[in-house]
Design a protein around this motif. Structure first.
Motif, PDB file in Angstrom:
ATOM      1  N   UNK A   1      71.142  -8.379 -46.168  1.00 47.87           N
ATOM      2  CA  UNK A   1      70.962  -7.046 -44.956  1.00 47.87           C
ATOM      3  C   UNK A   1      69.700  -7.015 -44.497  1.00 47.87           C
ATOM      4  N   UNK A   2      68.377  -7.660 -45.579  1.00 45.31           N
ATOM      5  CA  UNK A   2      67.365  -7.629 -44.705  1.00 45.31           C
ATOM      6  C   UNK A   2      67.470  -9.077 -43.863  1.00 45.31           C
ATOM      7  N   UNK A   3      67.678  -9.782 -44.435  1.00 42.73           N
ATOM      8  CA  UNK A   3      67.675 -10.946 -43.381  1.00 42.73           C
ATOM      9  C   UNK A   3      68.638 -10.740 -42.296  1.00 42.73           C
ATOM     10  N   UNK A   4      69.427 -10.261 -42.529  1.00 44.80           N
ATOM     11  CA  UNK A   4      69.687  -9.715 -40.552  1.00 44.80           C
ATOM     12  C   UNK A   4      69.048  -9.515 -39.611  1.00 44.80           C
ATOM     13  N   UNK A   5      67.794  -8.227 -40.344  1.00 48.15           N
ATOM     14  CA  UNK A   5      67.296  -6.945 -39.315  1.00 48.15           C
ATOM     15  C   UNK A   5      66.169  -8.394 -39.878  1.00 48.15           C
ATOM     16  N   UNK A   6      65.548  -9.501 -40.692  1.00 43.69           N
ATOM     17  CA  UNK A   6      64.785 -10.344 -39.432  1.00 43.69           C
ATOM     18  C   UNK A   6      64.679 -11.189 -39.180  1.00 43.69           C
ATOM     19  N   UNK A   7      66.410 -12.079 -38.517  1.00 41.38           N
ATOM     20  CA  UNK A   7      66.547 -12.701 -37.565  1.00 41.38           C
ATOM     21  C   UNK A   7      66.828 -11.508 -36.449  1.00 41.38           C
ATOM     22  N   UNK A   8      67.469 -10.875 -36.512  1.00 40.21           N
ATOM     23  CA  UNK A   8      67.643 -10.432 -35.223  1.00 40.21           C
ATOM     24  C   UNK A   8      65.771  -9.508 -35.252  1.00 40.21           C
ATOM     25  N   UNK A   9      64.976  -9.774 -35.303  1.00 42.25           N
ATOM     26  CA  UNK A   9      63.385  -9.161 -34.527  1.00 42.25           C
ATOM     27  C   UNK A   9      63.168 -10.578 -34.567  1.00 42.25           C
ATOM     28  N   UNK A  28      64.987 -19.042 -40.105  1.00 41.08           N
ATOM     29  CA  UNK A  28      66.435 -18.352 -40.443  1.00 41.08           C
ATOM     30  C   UNK A  28      67.681 -18.712 -40.526  1.00 41.08           C
ATOM     31  N   UNK A  29      67.850 -18.761 -39.982  1.00 44.48           N
ATOM     32  CA  UNK A  29      69.305 -19.416 -39.955  1.00 44.48           C
ATOM     33  C   UNK A  29      69.468 -20.390 -41.194  1.00 44.48           C
ATOM     34  N   UNK A  30      68.930 -20.908 -40.701  1.00 43.52           N
ATOM     35  CA  UNK A  30      69.306 -21.981 -41.757  1.00 43.52           C
ATOM     36  C   UNK A  30      69.134 -20.958 -43.205  1.00 43.52           C
ATOM     37  N   UNK A  31      68.064 -21.096 -43.414  1.00 40.41           N
ATOM     38  CA  UNK A  31      67.918 -19.987 -45.064  1.00 40.41           C
ATOM     39  C   UNK A  31      69.140 -19.517 -44.773  1.00 40.41           C
ATOM     40  N   UNK A  57      77.903  -8.034 -58.600  1.00 37.03           N
ATOM     41  CA  UNK A  57      79.351  -8.131 -58.025  1.00 37.03           C
ATOM     42  C   UNK A  57      79.698  -7.289 -56.943  1.00 37.03           C
ATOM     43  N   UNK A  58      79.338  -7.231 -56.113  1.00 39.92           N
ATOM     44  CA  UNK A  58      79.905  -6.540 -54.826  1.00 39.92           C
ATOM     45  C   UNK A  58      79.329  -7.535 -53.337  1.00 39.92           C
ATOM     46  N   UNK A  59      80.936  -6.830 -52.515  1.00 41.04           N
ATOM     47  CA  UNK A  59      80.669  -8.038 -51.136  1.00 41.04           C
ATOM     48  C   UNK A  59      80.728  -6.402 -50.235  1.00 41.04           C
ATOM     49  N   UNK A  60      80.019  -6.636 -49.435  1.00 41.26           N
ATOM     50  CA  UNK A  60      80.075  -5.163 -48.574  1.00 41.26           C
ATOM     51  C   UNK A  60      79.973  -5.454 -46.754  1.00 41.26           C
ATOM     52  N   UNK A  61      80.626  -4.898 -46.630  1.00 45.23           N
ATOM     53  CA  UNK A  61      80.694  -4.844 -44.945  1.00 45.23           C
ATOM     54  C   UNK A  61      79.227  -5.002 -43.513  1.00 45.23           C
ATOM     55  N   UNK A  62      78.340  -4.208 -44.420  1.00 43.73           N
ATOM     56  CA  UNK A  62      77.984  -3.422 -43.849  1.00 43.73           C
ATOM     57  C   UNK A  62      76.200  -4.672 -43.432  1.00 43.73           C
ATOM     58  N   UNK A  63      76.156  -5.605 -44.812  1.00 42.56           N
ATOM     59  CA  UNK A  63      75.169  -6.478 -44.581  1.00 42.56           C
ATOM     60  C   UNK A  63      75.530  -7.614 -42.888  1.00 42.56           C
ATOM     61  N   UNK A  64      77.290  -7.569 -43.646  1.00 43.10           N
ATOM     62  CA  UNK A  64      77.458  -8.977 -43.042  1.00 43.10           C
ATOM     63  C   UNK A  64      77.745  -8.193 -41.419  1.00 43.10           C
ATOM     64  N   UNK A  65      77.883  -6.572 -40.560  1.00 41.39           N
ATOM     65  CA  UNK A  65      77.886  -6.135 -39.544  1.00 41.39           C
ATOM     66  C   UNK A  65      76.505  -6.401 -38.948  1.00 41.39           C
ATOM     67  N   UNK A  66      75.709  -6.144 -39.757  1.00 39.27           N
ATOM     68  CA  UNK A  66      74.190  -6.436 -38.749  1.00 39.27           C
ATOM     69  C   UNK A  66      73.674  -7.939 -38.828  1.00 39.27           C
ATOM     70  N   UNK A  67      74.986  -8.560 -39.717  1.00 38.33           N
ATOM     71  CA  UNK A  67      74.287 -10.164 -39.583  1.00 38.33           C
ATOM     72  C   UNK A  67      74.768 -10.464 -38.288  1.00 38.33           C
ATOM     73  N   UNK A  68      76.100 -10.208 -38.250  1.00 36.27           N
ATOM     74  CA  UNK A  68      76.537 -10.563 -36.454  1.00 36.27           C
ATOM     75  C   UNK A  68      76.339 -10.079 -35.270  1.00 36.27           C
ATOM     76  N   UNK A  69      75.046  -8.886 -35.620  1.00 42.49           N
ATOM     77  CA  UNK A  69      74.207  -8.625 -34.463  1.00 42.49           C
ATOM     78  C   UNK A  69      73.564  -9.263 -34.467  1.00 42.49           C
ATOM     79  N   UNK A  70      72.715  -9.550 -35.526  1.00 47.83           N
ATOM     80  CA  UNK A  70      72.201 -10.370 -35.558  1.00 47.83           C
ATOM     81  C   UNK A  70      71.857 -12.237 -34.946  1.00 47.83           C
ATOM     82  N   UNK A  71      73.185 -12.485 -35.307  1.00 46.13           N
ATOM     83  CA  UNK A  71      73.815 -13.743 -34.188  1.00 46.13           C
ATOM     84  C   UNK A  71      74.009 -13.212 -33.063  1.00 46.13           C
TER      85      UNK A  71
END
Length: 200
Positions: A1-9, A28-31, A57-71
């Motif tokens: 989640x946090x890394x998505x916003x770093x990439x977006x920034x 950031x993408x490499x990391x 032991x959790x997976x969530x769509x929210x972080x992936x949604x923001x990663x998609x946005x950042x990408x």
């Protein structure tokens, strides 16, 4: 989640021609690719600690949604098809494949194998970041992401699914009396929490 916003920034900074921002997009993408990406699932993991070890032991769509946005933003800043391809992969997995396995909408919570976790936080429907139920705000966010991807990718399902998500958000989530989107609704389309949150 946090890394998505770093990439977006960094992507946003690069689009504004801020010096050295583009190189930080790559780093950031490499990391993210090394520590968070699960190639067998075509999605990102959840929380990791300072040693890059999973903490739950959790997976969530929210972080992936923001990663998609950042990408998508990274692609727009660099014209590197690698970022667009990864954004599309996330969208296809969540908004098409996994949505079709469930109720046809974007569910929030999954197991580490990306199976639906229908009961996660059911007792906490008003949780700030991980509420139970469907979130109209996230359905609208996915609408925007899918329409943006449609500008760059030739795939018939993008517009159709964007319309489906938006229609569901309005049908089940719009407050006709006071305006705005309620926080969440259940699998039958009934309102759970009718509060309005600042990001929606």
């Amino acid at each position: 989640y946090g890394h998505a916003f770093v990439l977006l920034a960094f992507a946003t900074a690069a689009k504004a021609d801020i010096p050295r921002a583009k190189s930080h997009i790559d780093k950031t993408f490499e990391l993210v690719d090394k520590h968070l990406w699960e190639s067998d699932q075509n999605l990102c993991k959840g929380k990791l600690d300072e040693n890059w070890t999973e903490t739950e032991a959790y997976r969530g769509q929210n972080a992936n949604m923001h990663m998609c946005e950042a990408l998508i933003a990274a692609y727009e800043a660099t014209d590197d098809e690698m970022y667009l391809s990864r954004a599309y992969t996330i969208a296809e997995r969540l908004a098409l494949e996994l949505a079709d396995k469930g109720d046809g909408l974007i569910w929030e919570h999954y197991t580490p194998d990306w199976e639906y976790n229908w009961g996660y936080n059911r007792h906490l429907p008003g949780h700030t970041f991980r509420p139970w139920g469907y979130q109209p705000g996230h359905l609208v966010a996915w609408t925007k992401l899918l329409l943006t991807l449609d500008e760059y990718v030739d795939a018939d399902w993008l517009i159709k699914r964007a319309r489906h998500f938006f229609d569901a958000a309005v049908e089940h989530g719009w407050d006709d009396e006071r305006g705005g989107f309620i926080y969440n609704f259940d699998r039958d389309g009934e309102v759970i929490v009718d509060d309005k949150y600042y990001w929606e």
